[in-house]
Enzyme design. Structure first.
Site, PDB file in Angstrom:
ATOM      1  CB  SER A  52      -0.514  -7.370   0.856  1.00 20.51           C
ATOM      2  OG  SER A  52       0.885  -7.385   1.068  1.00 20.51           O
ATOM      3  CG  HIS A 109       1.133  -2.463   2.244  1.00 17.92           C
ATOM      4  ND1 HIS A 109       1.301  -2.791   0.911  1.00 17.92           N
ATOM      5  CD2 HIS A 109       0.902  -3.654   2.888  1.00 17.92           C
ATOM      6  CE1 HIS A 109       1.195  -4.095   0.754  1.00 17.92           C
ATOM      7  NE2 HIS A 109       0.937  -4.642   1.928  1.00 17.92           N
TER       8      HIS A 109
END
Length: 277
Positions: free
Chosen positions: A103, A255
């Site tokens: 991320s 994610h």
């Protein structure tokens, strides 16, 4: 194998940087793990036990997250965070690394590769942030209000840790008390919210397409097809713009790749490293 673990804080670039180090008895490869926004080394807890079988492993809490410092004098820009990590790596006597970023940690990893191409042998990006602009001027302006940090605390706490985890994980059965506690603990002191206020002011936009296209380092992109935070189309664009990259896509995955698919991530990392050695 005789693995050795060390952990602690080192003063680097004016701030305490927390790290964990897992020394491999014979490997010459060192992998550096950079977590994502609102996270810490905790997010790699399922991947580190696999990686340490083949690599020397550093896991770093980048400021102001995890157990690293939350100084109100530190500049929380990508450039400065990347430079801090570079300084740390050199302090530890390492001249070549493989860097893995999840991320926001992916964007920091790209910054490190852009700034120090001779240091970084390979880049592994797990659902990396990319193409984000700097915060709006209006948000930067209100961040100077004395109690703005309390608004950040309210905003982050509004939905709760469990709901936030549901947004980043495809399979909600993975969410248990240990996971909730691990992601909640670093946010139980107000210092983190004051530091986050500074990050709003300091964070530049992500690397431009022009800069991305100059990064010649081999890059492996791994993405979850069901990522709601950094959608797959971002990864596909990043894959097109990085000159020496490849992308792997996991179905039914969100994610938080290091938590959701550690074994699959490890297998692709090992293949990537061996292919490009």
């Amino acid at each position: 194998m005789g693995f050795k673990k060390a952990s602690g804080n080192k003063k680097v670039n004016g701030i305490d940087l927390y790290y964990e180090f897992y020394a491999h008895p014979s490997s010459k490869n060192t992998i550096v793990l950079i977590h994502g926004f609102l996270s810490s080394s905790f997010s790699y807890r399922r991947l580190i036990p696999l990686l340490k079988n083949d690599f020397n492993v550093f896991s770093i809490d980048f400021p102001p997250f995890g157990k690293s410092g939350k100084s109100l004098r530190y500049t929380y820009s990508y450039d400065n965070i990347a430079q801090t990590i570079i300084h740390f790596i050199k302090m530890m006597g390492i001249d070549k690394i493989i860097i893995m970023g999840h991320s926001m940690g992916g964007q920091i990893s790209l910054n490190i590769a852009y700034k120090q191409p001779t240091l970084v042998e390979k880049v592994i990006l797990l659902c990396s942030s990319a193409y984000l602009q700097r915060a709006k001027r209006s948000l930067i302006f209100v961040s100077y209000f004395p109690f703005f940090y309390l608004y950040i605390k309210y905003w982050l706490g509004k939905s709760g840790v469990k709901q936030n985890l549901k947004n980043v994980i495809y399979d909600h059965t993975l969410i248990d008390h240990e996971m909730i506690s691990g992601y909640l603990t670093p946010f139980q002191q107000n210092d983190i919210f004051r530091a986050l206020t500074r990050m709003i002011r300091h964070r530049e936009g992500d690397l431009s397409s022009e800069k991305l296209q100059t990064i010649e380092t081999p890059c492996l992109l791994i993405w979850g097809e069901d990522d709601k935070i950094v959608p797959l189309n971002v990864g596909e664009k990043l894959n097109k713009e990085l000159p020496n990259s490849q992308i792997v896509i996991f179905k039914e995955t969100g994610h938080l790749l290091p938590e959701e698919r550690p074994l699959d991530v490890f297998r692709h990392v090992l293949k990537f490293v061996n292919e490009t050695n």
